[in-house]
Design a protein around this motif. Structure first.
Motif, PDB file in Angstrom:
ATOM      1  N   ILE A 319       0.878  -1.169   0.000  1.00  0.00           N
ATOM      2  CA  ILE A 319       0.000   0.000   0.000  1.00  0.00           C
ATOM      3  C   ILE A 319       0.914   1.218   0.000  1.00  0.00           C
ATOM      4  O   ILE A 319       1.468   1.616   1.027  1.00  0.00           O
ATOM      5  CB  ILE A 319      -0.922  -0.004   1.232  1.00  0.00           C
ATOM      6  N   GLU A 320       1.096   1.813  -1.158  1.00  0.00           N
ATOM      7  CA  GLU A 320       2.129   2.824  -1.342  1.00  0.00           C
ATOM      8  C   GLU A 320       1.848   4.118  -0.592  1.00  0.00           C
ATOM      9  O   GLU A 320       2.777   4.790  -0.152  1.00  0.00           O
ATOM     10  CB  GLU A 320       2.300   3.123  -2.834  1.00  0.00           C
ATOM     11  N   ASP A 321       0.588   4.498  -0.475  1.00  0.00           N
ATOM     12  CA  ASP A 321       0.244   5.774   0.147  1.00  0.00           C
ATOM     13  C   ASP A 321      -0.730   5.559   1.295  1.00  0.00           C
ATOM     14  O   ASP A 321      -1.819   6.116   1.321  1.00  0.00           O
ATOM     15  CB  ASP A 321      -0.346   6.731  -0.880  1.00  0.00           C
ATOM     16  N   ALA A 322      -0.325   4.757   2.248  1.00  0.00           N
ATOM     17  CA  ALA A 322      -1.218   4.403   3.349  1.00  0.00           C
ATOM     18  C   ALA A 322      -1.564   5.601   4.224  1.00  0.00           C
ATOM     19  O   ALA A 322      -2.585   5.591   4.910  1.00  0.00           O
ATOM     20  CB  ALA A 322      -0.592   3.306   4.199  1.00  0.00           C
ATOM     21  N   ALA A 323      -0.725   6.625   4.219  1.00  0.00           N
ATOM     22  CA  ALA A 323      -1.024   7.844   4.971  1.00  0.00           C
ATOM     23  C   ALA A 323      -0.979   9.054   4.054  1.00  0.00           C
ATOM     24  O   ALA A 323      -0.540  10.138   4.442  1.00  0.00           O
ATOM     25  CB  ALA A 323      -0.054   8.008   6.132  1.00  0.00           C
ATOM     26  N   VAL A 348      -6.914   7.218  10.666  1.00  0.00           N
ATOM     27  CA  VAL A 348      -6.766   5.772  10.748  1.00  0.00           C
ATOM     28  C   VAL A 348      -7.574   5.194   9.592  1.00  0.00           C
ATOM     29  O   VAL A 348      -8.677   5.658   9.304  1.00  0.00           O
ATOM     30  CB  VAL A 348      -7.287   5.215  12.087  1.00  0.00           C
ATOM     31  N   LYS A 349      -7.019   4.180   8.931  1.00  0.00           N
ATOM     32  CA  LYS A 349      -7.703   3.583   7.778  1.00  0.00           C
ATOM     33  C   LYS A 349      -7.668   2.060   7.885  1.00  0.00           C
ATOM     34  O   LYS A 349      -6.734   1.493   8.444  1.00  0.00           O
ATOM     35  CB  LYS A 349      -7.046   4.014   6.469  1.00  0.00           C
ATOM     36  N   ARG A 350      -8.698   1.447   7.326  1.00  0.00           N
ATOM     37  CA  ARG A 350      -8.759  -0.023   7.260  1.00  0.00           C
ATOM     38  C   ARG A 350      -8.648  -0.440   5.794  1.00  0.00           C
ATOM     39  O   ARG A 350      -9.354   0.081   4.927  1.00  0.00           O
ATOM     40  CB  ARG A 350     -10.065  -0.545   7.872  1.00  0.00           C
ATOM     41  N   TRP A 351      -7.766  -1.406   5.516  1.00  0.00           N
ATOM     42  CA  TRP A 351      -7.442  -1.812   4.153  1.00  0.00           C
ATOM     43  C   TRP A 351      -7.705  -3.298   3.936  1.00  0.00           C
ATOM     44  O   TRP A 351      -7.552  -4.104   4.851  1.00  0.00           O
ATOM     45  CB  TRP A 351      -5.966  -1.552   3.851  1.00  0.00           C
ATOM     46  N   ASP A 358      -6.810  -0.134  -4.150  1.00  0.00           N
ATOM     47  CA  ASP A 358      -8.144   0.391  -3.892  1.00  0.00           C
ATOM     48  C   ASP A 358      -8.114   1.380  -2.731  1.00  0.00           C
ATOM     49  O   ASP A 358      -7.217   1.330  -1.889  1.00  0.00           O
ATOM     50  CB  ASP A 358      -9.118  -0.738  -3.553  1.00  0.00           C
ATOM     51  N   PRO A 359      -9.105   2.288  -2.664  1.00  0.00           N
ATOM     52  CA  PRO A 359      -9.218   3.158  -1.486  1.00  0.00           C
ATOM     53  C   PRO A 359      -9.441   2.316  -0.236  1.00  0.00           C
ATOM     54  O   PRO A 359      -9.835   1.146  -0.321  1.00  0.00           O
ATOM     55  CB  PRO A 359     -10.454   4.017  -1.800  1.00  0.00           C
ATOM     56  N   PRO A 360      -9.218   2.871   0.941  1.00  0.00           N
ATOM     57  CA  PRO A 360      -9.435   2.100   2.175  1.00  0.00           C
ATOM     58  C   PRO A 360     -10.884   1.659   2.321  1.00  0.00           C
ATOM     59  O   PRO A 360     -11.808   2.319   1.833  1.00  0.00           O
ATOM     60  CB  PRO A 360      -9.022   3.068   3.281  1.00  0.00           C
ATOM     61  N   LEU A 361     -11.072   0.536   3.011  1.00  0.00           N
ATOM     62  CA  LEU A 361     -12.419   0.035   3.268  1.00  0.00           C
ATOM     63  C   LEU A 361     -13.175   0.982   4.185  1.00  0.00           C
ATOM     64  O   LEU A 361     -14.403   1.096   4.097  1.00  0.00           O
ATOM     65  CB  LEU A 361     -12.338  -1.352   3.921  1.00  0.00           C
ATOM     66  N   ALA A 362     -12.466   1.621   5.102  1.00  0.00           N
ATOM     67  CA  ALA A 362     -13.086   2.565   6.033  1.00  0.00           C
ATOM     68  C   ALA A 362     -12.034   3.555   6.505  1.00  0.00           C
ATOM     69  O   ALA A 362     -10.843   3.239   6.548  1.00  0.00           O
ATOM     70  CB  ALA A 362     -13.695   1.832   7.231  1.00  0.00           C
TER      71      ALA A 362
END
Length: 531
Positions: A319-323, A348-351, A358-362
């Motif tokens: 996940i290249e751009d997690a933040a 905070v993100k859920r993947w 894909d964009p985060p699940l939440a």
């Protein structure tokens, strides 16, 4: 002791990660910065008079021009502008770059839609006076106990190791165990050597894994009973910023982005992976015992399989751009194929690790500073997060269904569990009816009871903690610290939940709360958001 990597990763403001665009999109169509100033900076930094600048020189230029970018962001933009992939850019390309990054509105044009939204959120925290109206502060829970008399240094890591028994490791080399039923006097105190950067331990395990901020002799398994080193580990040649224990293995992440796998019994280095381009801020082993997720200052979360050999063969997800281009401070598993990440985009993100592009699940919003730490409840339905501004938040992993999971029947059972039992019983009765042995009236009675319970547990108001953009708000706020909360740990017990938090304020807090308190916080947040 100030946290080693926090100053570099959390205080720096960086431009969000750039999505791939065609070179034609990078024209100097913005209002440029002063051309003469740009030229002077370019010439001053171009020490070898080559007429080009490399990435390291571009970072110096950004500082001189007051544009604060991380190496991660600069690298992404550099690749977009360096069309011929020569590894350097000329003055024209230099001007295009700074015309873009000096204008926040223009930056978003080269961001992915999701990353642009997270950049907007971070900007709204800092600039929007109505922010608190959209993300109100959740109902506060005070600590049941606070430990600070014997620590006297930044708490780098906390872990539950028994029912009500926890470990705390400080940067100055103290390892202490406490029993929450026995006051603030430690059960055991060990001097394990300084500087300690990270720690991990299992309940009832063979020892405590300790990582140090040194280039050699930098990770050991500590035997607290005998107050001595049980095993030393080889392989890391830079300070260790993260570590985790497996059943028979130890994993560590270093300052140089290297992950090392060691045999727990012998201490031997089994394998190394150059996973990241920046220091590894966290490392976590999945329940399957072979998938690992790592987070880093390079802005990425990487998942790989330690049984699948070298990179790239072992790579599962990147996940290249997690933040959104900022530092990723922590990543933890929250399901078989899902993980949480937190970082310096205040989110905070859920993947889904199977779909890293894909964009985060939440997305969980409400923090107003860099989110440094995470802890997931044993059943995966809740989690806590700690931030640089000393706040701790409690969240529902998946708000839909929260009421039915936490609401109780008169017998004290979860409504959702009771519904499952009734539905299973109904299937059994229907099957007997088909066999000519069941009673249709019993089926009708079960249908009525199920419908009544489902109506009671209906998600009325569940969406109160989800805003119009789909961002999830917190249920509770855990107050008790005054500085960065850099480590958290979760433990469930009969009747409730316990959260440990360790901070730079040289204290550990224990928070004790029930499902009923969570539901009360849920209702309070819903009312605040609807008013």
């Amino acid at each position: 002791m100030f946290c080693r990597w926090a100053q570099a990763s959390c205080e720096e403001e960086e431009i969000s990660a750039m999505a791939p665009r065609s070179p034609s999109k990078l024209a100097a169509d913005d209002t440029p910065m002063d051309p003469e100033e740009l030229k002077q900076v370019f010439q001053r930094i171009d020490l070898d008079n080559s007429g080009t600048l490399e990435l390291e020189e571009l970072e110096t230029a950004a500082r001189e021009l007051g544009v604060k970018c991380s190496k991660n962001s600069l690298k992404k933009v550099f690749k977009l502008i360096d069309i011929d992939q020569s590894g350097s850019i000329d003055f024209d390309e230099f001007s295009i770059f700074f015309a873009k990054v000096s204008n926040p509105d223009r930056i978003k044009e080269v961001l992915s839609q999701a990353s642009a939204a997270f950049l907007d959120y971070r900007n709204s925290v800092e600039q929007d006076p109505s922010f608190a109206k959209h993300f109100p502060i959740p109902q506060a829970v005070k600590p049941a106990a606070k430990y600070n008399r014997h620590l006297n240094a930044t708490v780098e890591s906390v872990r539950w190791v028994g029912d009500g028994i926890f470990l705390a490791a400080t940067g100055e080399g103290k390892l202490l165990s406490f029993d929450i039923s026995g006051g603030d006097e430690p059960l055991k105190r060990c001097e394990v050597g300084s500087p300690v950067y990270c720690m991990d331990a299992h309940a009832g395990g063979r020892g405590v894994l300790v990582g140090y901020g040194t280039k050699t002799d930098n990770m050991v398994l500590w035997n607290m009973a005998e107050d001595q080193v049980a095993q030393r580990f080889q392989g890391q040649t830079t300070p260790i910023f993260s570590c985790c224990l497996g059943k028979d293995i130890a994993l560590s992440g270093g300052k140089d982005g290297m992950v090392v796998l060691n045999d727990l019994e012998t201490g031997a280095c089994i394998r190394t992976w150059q996973v990241h381009e920046g220091l590894v801020t966290s490392i976590a082993l999945a329940k399957d015992g072979h998938q690992v997720c790592t987070a880093s200052r390079d802005g990425r979360v990487v998942v790989f399989d330690i049984n699948a050999g070298e990179l790239p063969a072992c790579l599962v997800s990147d996940i290249e751009d997690a933040a959104a281009g900022y530092t990723v401070c922590h990543a933890v598993w929250c399901g078989e194929d899902e993980l949480l990440s937190a970082g310096d985009d205040y989110c905070v993100k859920r993947w889904d690790v199977r779909k890293p592009r894909d964009p985060p699940l939440a997305s969980y919003m409400g923090h107003t500073s860099c989110v440094r730490s995470l802890a997931v409840s044993p059943d995966g339905s809740l989690f806590a997060s700690g931030a640089v501004d000393s706040s701790v938040r409690l969240w529902a992993m998946k708000p839909t269904g929260l009421r039915s999971r936490l609401s109780k029947t008169e017998d004290g059972a979860s409504i959702s569990d009771f519904l499952e039992q009734l539905k299973k019983r109904r299937e059994e009765v229907i099957e007997r009816v088909h066999e000519g042995e069941g009673d249709l009236s019993e089926v009708r009675e079960l249908n009525e009871e199920i419908e009544t319970l489902e109506q009671k547990a209906k998600e009325k108001g569940d969406k109160g903690i989800i805003d119009s953009s789909g961002y999830i708000r917190a249920l509770l706020g855990l107050s008790g610290h005054t500085l960065t909360v850099g480590t958290l740990a979760w433990q469930d017990y009969e009747g409730g939940h316990r959260i440990l938090s360790g901070s730079q304020d040289e204290a550990v807090c224990v928070f004790d709360f029930t499902d009923e308190e969570i539901m009360e916080g849920f209702s309070t947040m819903t009312r605040q958001c609807s008013s």
